[in-house]
Design an enzyme around this catalytic site. Structure first.
Site, PDB file in Angstrom:
ATOM      1  CG  ASN A   1      -2.107  -1.004   1.061  1.00 40.27           C
ATOM      2  OD1 ASN A   1      -2.082  -1.930   0.072  1.00 40.27           O
ATOM      3  ND2 ASN A   1      -3.028  -1.214   1.850  1.00 40.27           N
TER       4      ASN A   1
ATOM      5  NE  ARG B   1      -5.687 -10.117  -0.479  1.00 43.92           N
ATOM      6  CZ  ARG B   1      -6.178  -8.622  -0.789  1.00 43.92           C
ATOM      7  NH1 ARG B   1      -6.705  -8.269   0.137  1.00 43.92           N
ATOM      8  NH2 ARG B   1      -6.024  -8.110  -1.900  1.00 43.92           N
TER       9      ARG B   1
END
Length: 431
Positions: free
Chosen positions: A167, A301
């Site tokens: 991020n 993920r």
């Protein structure tokens, strides 16, 4: 295992039969371990052993430093709240603003949350209070959707993302500090010191092959992979290039550190080219992250497959085209990557709907729509999608409502890279 063998293993589940809906099960990325290093060619092992030892030692030092801030029996303050957006660290203000009390407060908060290793965690509002003694460096970044054997399960739920490039973390803090340091003149020494510590963090975190993990010290799982998501590798290389060139905001960096930054940036560029996925010997685009040893794409993920990833690839192509001195290998990579993206464009379809629609987001026929790209593609050039239960599918409309609404399965980002390419190619012809 060779890179080609690893690539075949990673993507074999994506070679779906025609018209199948469930095409396989996602497999987790493998962490960097002593056992894996022992399987490398002998010449590569010393550098990776030293890297792993450095990471282990730094994690212990980080934990010890935090614990030492508290008196025996004293309770630690709660973790800082989770924030979003730019975290109060805008990088586009006029130069005078960075000398303001508001900017200097943000810079002070940044310094207070710097880890002993020199990095920062993510998703924090830097306009808030300074870190208290004993207060965790990171917010609670644990997933709220964990399932059995979840790829996103933290090795230690109370110690996650303590130093990360995810991020845009760490890179944003460094760029902001440099701007405030320049504007503060002789009063900016604390910010310059913190910046230099952050540069050393990037150098220490870099893999022997030039890549950067998502989290350092290492955290295991996909966090140990070469991370192209959120432009981790390219932004680190870009910043270090500017440092090496002594750009005005970084002129205070000592010459020896600038030289090291330049070498690291060059290695970062090299790993980008080396990680470009080849299918039948032909370069295509990149994965979201790559195995640190084989450079084959690996899963993120549960719902993020080890596939060709258009969003990250468009950003990498944009970065390579922005270079003033691209190498022949980088030029070749751009031509191949853009050609693949052009061929993968979806026309006559639209990704519509949303949370307010009972049916959620869906891919529908829409004459004249496009170009649109799936976020992930198999090596056969077919879109791939994933569920939280790790199943991989070939039809976004058959995903659960939560996954259809909760992830950007389609996008138009590659169009910007292709538009940029049309001008770039005129001065960088294919070899």
């Amino acid at each position: 295992m060779t890179r080609q063998a690893a690539l075949g293993l990673a993507l074999s589940l994506l070679a779906a039969p025609a018209f199948a809906s469930v095409i396989g099960t996602n497999v987790p990325a493998q962490p960097i371990t002593a056992a894996r290093i022992a399987q490398l060619p002998a010449a590569q092992q010393p550098a990776w052993k030293a890297y792993l030892a450095r990471s282990d030692a730094q994690e212990k030092a980080d934990r010890a430093a935090l614990a030492a801030e508290l008196k025996p029996g004293e309770t630690a303050p709660p973790s800082p709240p989770t924030g979003h957006g730019d975290g109060g660290m805008p990088l586009n203000k006029d130069a005078a603003w960075y000398a303001s009390p508001e900017a200097r407060h943000v810079a002070d908060v940044i310094v207070s949350f710097q880890t002993p290793a020199g990095g920062w965690s993510k998703n924090q509002d830097r306009t808030g209070a300074l870190r208290l003694p004993g207060q965790p460096y990171a917010s609670d970044n644990n997933s709220k959707y964990l399932t059995e054997n979840d790829f996103d399960a933290a090795r230690d739920p109370k110690w996650g993302y303590v130093g990360t490039l995810d991020n845009n973390a760490t890179i944003t803090e460094l760029r902001f500090l440099a701007k405030v340091a320049l504007a503060s003149g002789k009063d900016g020494e604390a910010y310059r010191t913190s910046f230099l510590k952050g540069v050393h963090y990037l150098l220490n975190a870099q893999f022997p092959n030039g890549g950067w993990p998502q989290v350092w010290p290492l955290e295991g799982g996909y966090h140990d992979a070469v991370t192209f998501n959120d432009n981790a590798v390219s932004e680190a290389a870009d910043l270090l290039t500017e440092v090496s060139e002594a750009k005005p905001e970084f002129a205070f960096v000592p010459a020896d550190l600038r030289a090291k930054a330049g070498v690291a940036a060059k290695k970062g560029r090299q790993v980008i080219v080396a990680s470009q996925i080849k299918v039948d010997g032909k370069p295509t685009i990149w994965g979201q992250q790559a195995d640190p040893f084989t450079l084959a794409p690996v899963a993120g993920r549960n719902f993020e497959p080890p596939a060709l990833s258009t969003g990250e690839s468009a950003d990498l192509l944009t970065y390579l085209m922005s270079l003033p001195d691209p190498t022949p290998a980088e030029i070749t990579a751009v031509h191949a990557g853009v050609a693949w993206l052009k061929g993968a464009a979806i026309m006559g379809k639209a990704w519509t709907g949303g949370k307010g629609n009972p049916e959620g987001r869906r891919l529908v026929d829409q004459p004249g729509a496009g170009p649109l790209w799936s976020r992930y593609y198999s090596t056969a050039g077919k879109p791939v999608f994933g569920e939280r239960d790790k199943t991989l599918r070939d039809d976004a409309n058959e995903l659960s409502l939560e996954r259809r609404n909760g992830y950007a399965w389609f996008g138009t980002g590659p169009a910007k890279a292709i538009t940029m390419y049309e001008g770039w190619a005129k001065t960088h012809p294919a070899g």
